[in-house]
Scaffold this active site. Structure first.
Site, PDB file in Angstrom:
ATOM      1  N   ASP A 175      90.786  31.353  44.880  1.00 20.84           N
ATOM      2  CA  ASP A 175      91.001  30.217  45.775  1.00 20.84           C
ATOM      3  C   ASP A 175      89.993  30.238  46.930  1.00 20.84           C
ATOM      4  OD1 ASP A 175      92.801  28.037  46.754  1.00 20.84           O
ATOM      5  OD2 ASP A 175      93.028  29.424  48.428  1.00 20.84           O
ATOM      6  N   GLU A 193      87.167  28.632  42.456  1.00 18.67           N
ATOM      7  CA  GLU A 193      87.442  27.317  43.038  1.00 18.67           C
ATOM      8  C   GLU A 193      86.337  27.039  44.059  1.00 18.67           C
ATOM      9  OE1 GLU A 193      90.053  24.500  45.844  1.00 18.67           O
ATOM     10  OE2 GLU A 193      89.820  26.613  46.275  1.00 18.67           O
TER      11      GLU A 193
HETATM   12  C1  GLC Z   1      92.452  25.618  47.946  1.00 22.42           C
HETATM   13  C2  GLC Z   1      93.692  25.002  47.351  1.00 22.42           C
HETATM   14  C3  GLC Z   1      94.353  24.123  48.372  1.00 22.42           C
HETATM   15  C4  GLC Z   1      94.666  24.946  49.602  1.00 22.42           C
HETATM   16  C5  GLC Z   1      93.422  25.683  50.116  1.00 22.42           C
HETATM   17  C6  GLC Z   1      93.772  26.713  51.148  1.00 22.42           C
HETATM   18  O1  GLC Z   1      91.493  24.675  48.230  1.00 22.42           O
HETATM   19  O2  GLC Z   1      93.377  24.304  46.187  1.00 22.42           O
HETATM   20  O3  GLC Z   1      95.504  23.517  47.853  1.00 22.42           O
HETATM   21  O4  GLC Z   1      95.148  24.099  50.621  1.00 22.42           O
HETATM   22  O5  GLC Z   1      92.767  26.367  49.079  1.00 22.42           O
HETATM   23  O6  GLC Z   1      94.318  27.862  50.563  1.00 22.42           O
END
Ligand code: GLC
Length: 647
Positions: free
Chosen positions: A295, A337
């Site tokens: 993430d 991500e």
């Molecule tokens: C990522 C997740 C999102 C979250 C962010 C902070 O972007 O997809 O939903 O708010 O991380 O952890």
């Protein structure tokens, strides 16, 4: 489900007790001649990576003791890995990029929305099999503050080794993982490594003034430094959580919080943070997780004077994580991500020799797809697909139409500017279009983080609502519904035509529309992402058996597309693919080639029907209807598509 896709990922039958790795025990000293066989597997994997891992670690931390501790703990996590997982590791090592297989189909879901609990998900595995899903992404389920307005949908983790009590236990998770493996399915989870919840033990101890724990975060009292960060670093949530720092009166200092004020950024300059987070990663891997979603990974290294994103040290950390995984749990894949501009995304694959992530989200393609829906102009999308299809085949993208987050309009504005479209007005147009404020737009949804200063805003809604299913249903307009369902299926067919791993957002398989209930819940009302995070509707599933319903049309339509995609070699990961030029900018044309087979996939991104001219008059087979015919032209209805194979 066809027998080909129901491939169990349990160990091969040929692996008997005698050639299987030996039973676990205390790690033997490296040089022991009586070392159990399975330790030699670990030692040989370590030998492959040790020097590079040590070099990178020392370059970043210059701390031999902490490196030795890391290796020691890796050995112990390897010892603690179950026999079943060790066998799976070996199978996957031999298979290579198992996640790239043609029959892979993912679905992303919230445990509570979908089935209440982890056990509930296990009870629903047959439904997921019926959807041909063999990759399940369970949205954050680790312990998080029970106040939903301080949990960021679970992305504020309180304890990396405990499941949210309402969802189940770690043992139930491990049980689910092994039930998945028996059915040839894999499990993905989020590894939220940039920050912890303010309620995490480290944060609580830091707040109490314990220096050891304060050093795991960024504390600052110098206003100049705080101001400089605020100047140089863009905002993640400019409206819902402005600023990068949160003042803690009890300490008279600020703590860095790039996301929400209750999400404290971890300090990876401290090797203790890196080591402990790697132990958490390995612990979770040992529960049977197959894919770790990293993430917000571009944010994990901060440096005053930079924009604190995608810094070279981030790549060092990810490369080390890849090697640690390959040594201890090589069956586990890393999914990055990286919601960034295209030039920043691809480097997270590393190189073919020194890879970082196994998979990345195809975020620019996703955003460009919706831009194309709103503009009925495929030129930018063609350019984007051109860039993706020329990358090495080893680079695997995760393709998706919608996920749990908003759509940020991260498009190639340099190109758009050349066509007379400026960034801010164009974003305004896209948001207006999808809000349904532009005449002719059937979409419905909500803005997210509209920034009054920059004029920027993002957008939230489900696929079905963006395609017009919500509006047509509300108006009882059968004709509009027919077009909306066609658009929904066309977009899925286009997603399946690209190489990579397609992911369906739970609910999309039955055309579930926006859920406005969040607006009445004070803990969610400020976060419009909850519009597409509604309770999964099992009543809609009941309708898939009833011919003529929207649900049966979408479910059956996807079922057919998925079958063709996993059975026809032209959809294989080794097939060549590219967008083909076509005179009409509203038409997207993708060619896939495998051996003698050529697929012409043609998509009408417009509300007008089109006569399509084939490259040559020849015999083609329509993969959907099965019919063969000599064709020179064919008709595509508004928002329709065709898959034709040259005979
Ligand atoms: C990522 C997740 C999102 C979250 C962010 C902070 O972007 O997809 O939903 O708010 O991380 O952890």
């Amino acid at each position: 489900m066809s027998s080909s896709s129901k491939k169990s990922i349990a160990a091969p039958k040929s692996m008997t007790a005698s050639n299987a790795p030996a039973a676990r025990g205390k790690a033997a000293p490296t040089k022991s001649p009586a070392r159990p066989a399975r330790d030699s597997v670990f030692e040989s994997r370590l030998a492959r990576h040790h020097d590079e891992l040590r070099w990178l670690y020392m370059e970043l931390y210059d701390n031999g003791d902490m490196f030795a501790e890391l290796i020691d703990r890796m050995r112990r996590f390897s010892d603690g890995r179950s026999e079943a997982l060790r066998k799976l590791d070996i199978v996957r090592e031999q298979e290579g990029a198992w996640y790239r297989s043609q029959d892979m189909l993912g679905m992303q879901m919230y445990i509570d929305n979908f089935a209440g609990t982890i056990k509930g998900v296990e009870d629903k595995l047959s439904y997921l099999e019926r959807c041909h899903v063999n990759y399940i992404h369970l949205m954050p389920f680790l312990d998080t503050p029970s106040d939903k307005s301080r949990s960021d949908g679970g992305y504020a983790v309180k304890d990396f080794r405990r499941v949210q009590p309402g969802l189940g236990t770690m043992d139930e998770l491990a049980h689910l993982a092994s039930a998945c493996h028996e059915r040839g399915m894999s499990l993905c989870m989020d590894f939220v490594m940039n920050h912890t919840s303010e309620e995490h033990e480290w944060a609580r101890r830091a707040r109490a003034g314990e220096g050891e724990y304060m050093s795991r975060y960024f504390f600052e009292s110098n206003q100049e430094v705080i101001d400089q960060y605020s100047r140089d670093v863009p905002q993640v949530f400019p409206t819902t959580a402005p600023g990068h720092w949160t003042y803690l009166p009890e300490l008279g200092q600020c703590v860095m919080t790039q996301f929400y004020p209750y999400q404290w950024d971890l300090n990876y300059r401290n090797p203790r943070v890196f080591n402990e987070m790697m132990y958490n990663f390995l612990y979770l891997a040992n529960q049977g997780i197959d894919i770790m979603r990293l993430d917000a990974v571009p944010y994990i290294w901060k440096q005053l004077g930079t924009n604190c994103r995608n810094l070279p040290q981030v790549h060092t950390l990810v490369r080390m994580m890849r090697m640690i995984g390959e040594v201890v749990c090589p069956g586990v894949a890393l999914l990055g991500e990286v919601v960034m501009a295209p030039v920043e995304v691809v480097p997270y694959f590393g190189t073919v020799e020194k890879p970082e992530c196994h998979m990345l989200y195809n975020v620019t393609t996703m955003a460009t797809t919706w831009h194309t829906v709103a503009t009925e102009d495929t030129r930018l999308l063609r350019q984007q697909l051109d860039a993706v299809c020329t990358l090495p085949k080893e680079y695997t993208f995760l393709n998706y139409l919608r996920c749990h987050d908003d759509i940020g309009w991260g498009l190639d504005y340099q190109t758009l500017r050349g066509w007379g479209q400026e960034e801010v007005p164009h974003k305004r147009y896209l948001n207006d279009y999808f809000l349904g404020n532009i005449p002719g737009s059937p979409s419905r949804g909500a803005l997210y983080n509209a920034d009054p200063v920059t004029g920027d805003a993002r957008f939230c809604a489900t696929t079905a609502s963006m395609c017009g299913i919500e509006a047509a249903g509300f108006e009882g307009n059968a004709e509009a519904m027919e077009v909306a369902v066609r658009k929904d299926l066309m977009l899925h067919a286009y997603m399946f035509t690209q190489s990579g791993l397609p992911i369906i957002y739970s609910g999309d398989e039955v055309g579930q529309v926006n859920d406005y209930a969040y607006r009445d819940d004070p803990e969610k009302a400020d976060d419009s992402r909850y519009i597409h995070r509604g309770q999964f509707s099992w009543e809609l599933v009941a309708n898939i058996e009833q011919a003529g319903t929207v649900q049966s049309q979408i479910f059956a339509g996807l079922d057919e597309l998925e079958r063709i995609r996993r059975e026809d070699p032209v959809f294989g990961s080794e097939a060549a693919w590219y967008p083909k030029d076509y005179s009409d900018p509203a038409v997207l044309w993708i060619v896939r080639e495998c051996g003698e087979e050529t697929l012409h996939a043609v998509f009408n991104f417009s509300g007008a029907s089109k006569t399509i001219w084939m490259p040559e008059r020849a015999r083609y087979r329509n993969l959907i209807s099965g019919e063969q015919a000599e064709l020179e032209t064919f008709e595509l209805p508004a928002w329709g598509f065709a898959w034709y194979e040259r005979q």
